[in-house]
Design a protein around this motif. Structure first.
Motif, short mmCIF file in Angstrom:
data_model
loop_
_atom_site.label_atom_id
_atom_site.label_comp_id
_atom_site.label_asym_id
_atom_site.label_seq_id
_atom_site.Cartn_x
_atom_site.Cartn_y
_atom_site.Cartn_z
N TYR A 237 29.07 4.15 -18.08
CA TYR A 237 30.30 3.39 -18.27
C TYR A 237 31.50 4.07 -17.61
N VAL A 238 31.23 5.06 -16.77
CA VAL A 238 32.28 5.80 -16.08
C VAL A 238 32.19 5.52 -14.58
N SER A 239 33.34 5.37 -13.94
CA SER A 239 33.36 5.23 -12.48
C SER A 239 33.43 6.63 -11.88
N TRP A 240 32.29 7.18 -11.54
CA TRP A 240 32.23 8.54 -11.02
C TRP A 240 32.65 8.58 -9.56
N PRO A 241 33.26 9.67 -9.11
CA PRO A 241 33.68 9.76 -7.70
C PRO A 241 32.50 9.83 -6.74
N SER A 242 31.34 10.27 -7.27
CA SER A 242 30.15 10.37 -6.41
C SER A 242 28.90 10.41 -7.27
N LYS A 243 27.78 10.17 -6.63
CA LYS A 243 26.49 10.25 -7.31
C LYS A 243 26.25 11.66 -7.83
N GLU A 244 26.70 12.64 -7.06
CA GLU A 244 26.51 14.04 -7.43
C GLU A 244 27.30 14.38 -8.70
N ALA A 245 28.48 13.80 -8.83
CA ALA A 245 29.30 14.07 -10.01
C ALA A 245 28.63 13.52 -11.27
N LYS A 246 28.03 12.35 -11.16
CA LYS A 246 27.33 11.78 -12.31
C LYS A 246 26.11 12.62 -12.66
N GLU A 247 25.39 13.09 -11.65
CA GLU A 247 24.22 13.93 -11.90
C GLU A 247 24.62 15.26 -12.53
N ALA A 248 25.76 15.81 -12.10
CA ALA A 248 26.24 17.07 -12.67
C ALA A 248 26.60 16.88 -14.14
N ASN A 249 27.20 15.74 -14.46
CA ASN A 249 27.53 15.44 -15.86
C ASN A 249 26.26 15.37 -16.69
N MET A 250 25.24 14.72 -16.13
CA MET A 250 23.97 14.58 -16.85
C MET A 250 23.32 15.95 -17.08
N GLN A 251 23.38 16.79 -16.06
CA GLN A 251 22.80 18.12 -16.20
C GLN A 251 23.53 18.93 -17.26
N ARG A 252 24.85 18.78 -17.31
CA ARG A 252 25.62 19.50 -18.33
C ARG A 252 25.24 19.02 -19.72
N LEU A 253 24.98 17.72 -19.86
CA LEU A 253 24.56 17.18 -21.16
C LEU A 253 23.22 17.78 -21.58
N TYR A 254 22.28 17.91 -20.62
CA TYR A 254 20.99 18.54 -20.93
C TYR A 254 21.21 19.99 -21.38
N ASP A 255 22.09 20.69 -20.71
CA ASP A 255 22.36 22.09 -21.05
C ASP A 255 22.96 22.20 -22.45
N ILE A 256 23.85 21.29 -22.78
CA ILE A 256 24.47 21.31 -24.10
C ILE A 256 23.43 21.07 -25.19
N GLN A 257 22.50 20.15 -24.93
CA GLN A 257 21.43 19.91 -25.90
C GLN A 257 20.67 21.20 -26.19
N ARG A 258 20.39 21.96 -25.14
CA ARG A 258 19.69 23.25 -25.34
C ARG A 258 20.56 24.23 -26.10
N GLU A 259 21.86 24.28 -25.77
CA GLU A 259 22.77 25.19 -26.46
C GLU A 259 22.84 24.86 -27.95
N LEU A 260 22.72 23.60 -28.30
CA LEU A 260 22.75 23.19 -29.69
C LEU A 260 21.45 23.49 -30.41
N GLY A 261 20.43 23.86 -29.66
CA GLY A 261 19.13 24.16 -30.25
C GLY A 261 18.24 22.96 -30.40
N PHE A 262 18.58 21.85 -29.72
CA PHE A 262 17.76 20.65 -29.77
C PHE A 262 16.74 20.65 -28.64
N LYS A 263 15.54 20.22 -28.96
CA LYS A 263 14.53 19.94 -27.95
C LYS A 263 14.67 18.46 -27.59
N LEU A 264 15.15 18.20 -26.38
CA LEU A 264 15.38 16.83 -25.93
C LEU A 264 14.08 16.23 -25.41
#
Length: 404
Positions: A237-264
């Protein structure tokens, strides 16, 4: 354009009828009428600015305040509208009757009755106070809901196994750390074997979770914490400046899940084991009717035994009716969220259970059973857009599994 005009006409009628109530109930107090119009104009200017600057990817706290102000203004006025419009119908029929009977002199319509306007204004305070409570208190009024489910084929080793389900955190909406910490403590007090989170960690962007990482890291479960993605987690639902920016956001979300101790779990499964037995936990990516369909149930359940006991995490409850309940493998329990119960409704156990969410989702909150398979729809831990909850409180679900 026609829809906008119709909406503006409807809004004008709401305010005009509300003004008639104030005018009739307080005929001598002109300052009350002035305050009414000043407040109404302020609200509509504020809301107009909010919608002109609105993008679906920017569900900020200021946008939430705009929504709450609009709801606080309009809902009570709808109560007044019902009374005043009903009175107008009665006035018209009365005018017609007296005109036909030859008893009417002067104005066709009888004057408005003061007590009708007063009753309308008094009753309109009920939703006003309810909404105000929902904004100030209700959104953090966590409640624990317990269910016990019995199964013939639950491994004996898992008799008494407990699950705490949370869903729809929507971290970008939080505005009170102390109350949030209370909710986290309440989850830990349940002392469940596992914590299962069924999606929507953020509103739109991974960075929304940054201020709350240390708080959610405090969640504890001896046999693990597992999670899936919800429709808001993908950044669609976000207008990202590039495909890479959206992918970077997704990767950060995966990292946060690990930091929280969740197995995604992303269209995959994992075994939860006790000495001598195990059950299968399946996690699919979001699959929703009318929403993103990233989930692949066949892939997620690949290589599982037909005889194993299975729990599925799937964010959107529409997935249950569309695919899960008739899936080739028997899935004993599906855990979903997504609906929030629309954060508005009436629930009195044993008497009434209603929310606008029921108009869109046949299974919108609570426990359902069909074809011997259970679905539980969590009402959500957080809130989105409207910064409050009225009658549908934030939920922490505890499910105990028992062997028949």
């Amino acid at each position: 354009m026609i829809r906008i005009l119709l909406f503006l006409v409807f809004v004008f009628l709401i305010d005009w009828y509300s003004y008639q109530a104030f005018k009739t109930a307080f005929p001598e107090q002109n300052w009350i009428k002035i305050v009414f119009w000043v407040f109404s104009v302020f609200v509509y200017l504020f809301v107009a600015y909010g919608f002109l600057t609105f993008t679906r990817g920017n569900l900020s706290l200021s946008f939430g305040r705009m929504i709450s102000l609009l709801v606080l203004s309009l809902i009570p006025k709808l109560i007044v509208l019902g009374f005043m419009f009903g009175e107008d119908i009665l006035r018209v029929f009365t005018g017609i009757f007296y005109s036909v009977a030859g008893h009417r002199e002067g104005d066709f319509l009888p004057d408005r009755r003061k007590f009708i306007s007063q009753a309308a204004l008094v009753l309109s305070t009920i939703p006003f106070l309810g909404i105000l409570h929902g904004v100030l208190i209700g959104k953090y009024r966590y409640r624990v809901i317990n269910h016990t489910l019995e199964f013939d084929d639950l491994p004996a080793e898992f008799d008494g196994f407990t699950i705490t389900q949370i869903s729809d955190i929507h971290s970008g909406s939080f505005d009170n750390k102390k109350k949030l910490e209370y909710g986290i403590e309440l989850i830990n007090q349940q002392k469940s074997d596992v914590i299962l989170f069924t999606g929507d960690l953020v509103n739109n962007q991974a960075e929304e979770m940054e201020p709350w990482i240390e708080t959610f890291k405090k969640l504890e479960a001896p046999m693990g914490k597992y999670s899936i993605l919800g429709n808001h987690d993908y950044g669609d639902y976000v207008s990202w400046p590039s495909k890479e920016a959206k992918e970077a956001n997704m990767q950060r979300l995966y990292d946060i899940q690990r930091e929280l101790g969740f197995k995604l779990l992303r269209n995959e499964n994992i075994k939860i084991e006790r000495p001598g037995a195990s059950i299968d936990l399946i996690g699919v990516e979001n699959w929703g009717k009318g929403f993103g369909q990233y989930g692949d149930l066949k892939k997620a359940a690949a290589n599982l035994s037909d005889k194993s006991f299975k729990i599925l995490m799937s964010h959107d409850p529409s997935h249950f009716d569309e695919q899960v309940k008739n899936f080739s493998q028997f899935i004993h329990l599906t855990l979903s969220g997504h609906t929030h119960g629309m954060q508005f409704g009436i629930e009195i156990p044993g008497f009434i259970k209603w929310s606008p969410a029921s108009l869109r989702y046949p299974k919108w909150a609570g426990l359902y059973e069909e074809l011997g398979r259970y679905l539980h729809v969590n009402r959500g831990f957080g809130f989105l857009a409207f910064p409050g909850r009225v009658g549908i409180w934030p939920e922490i679900t505890v499910i105990k599994l028992r062997r028949k």
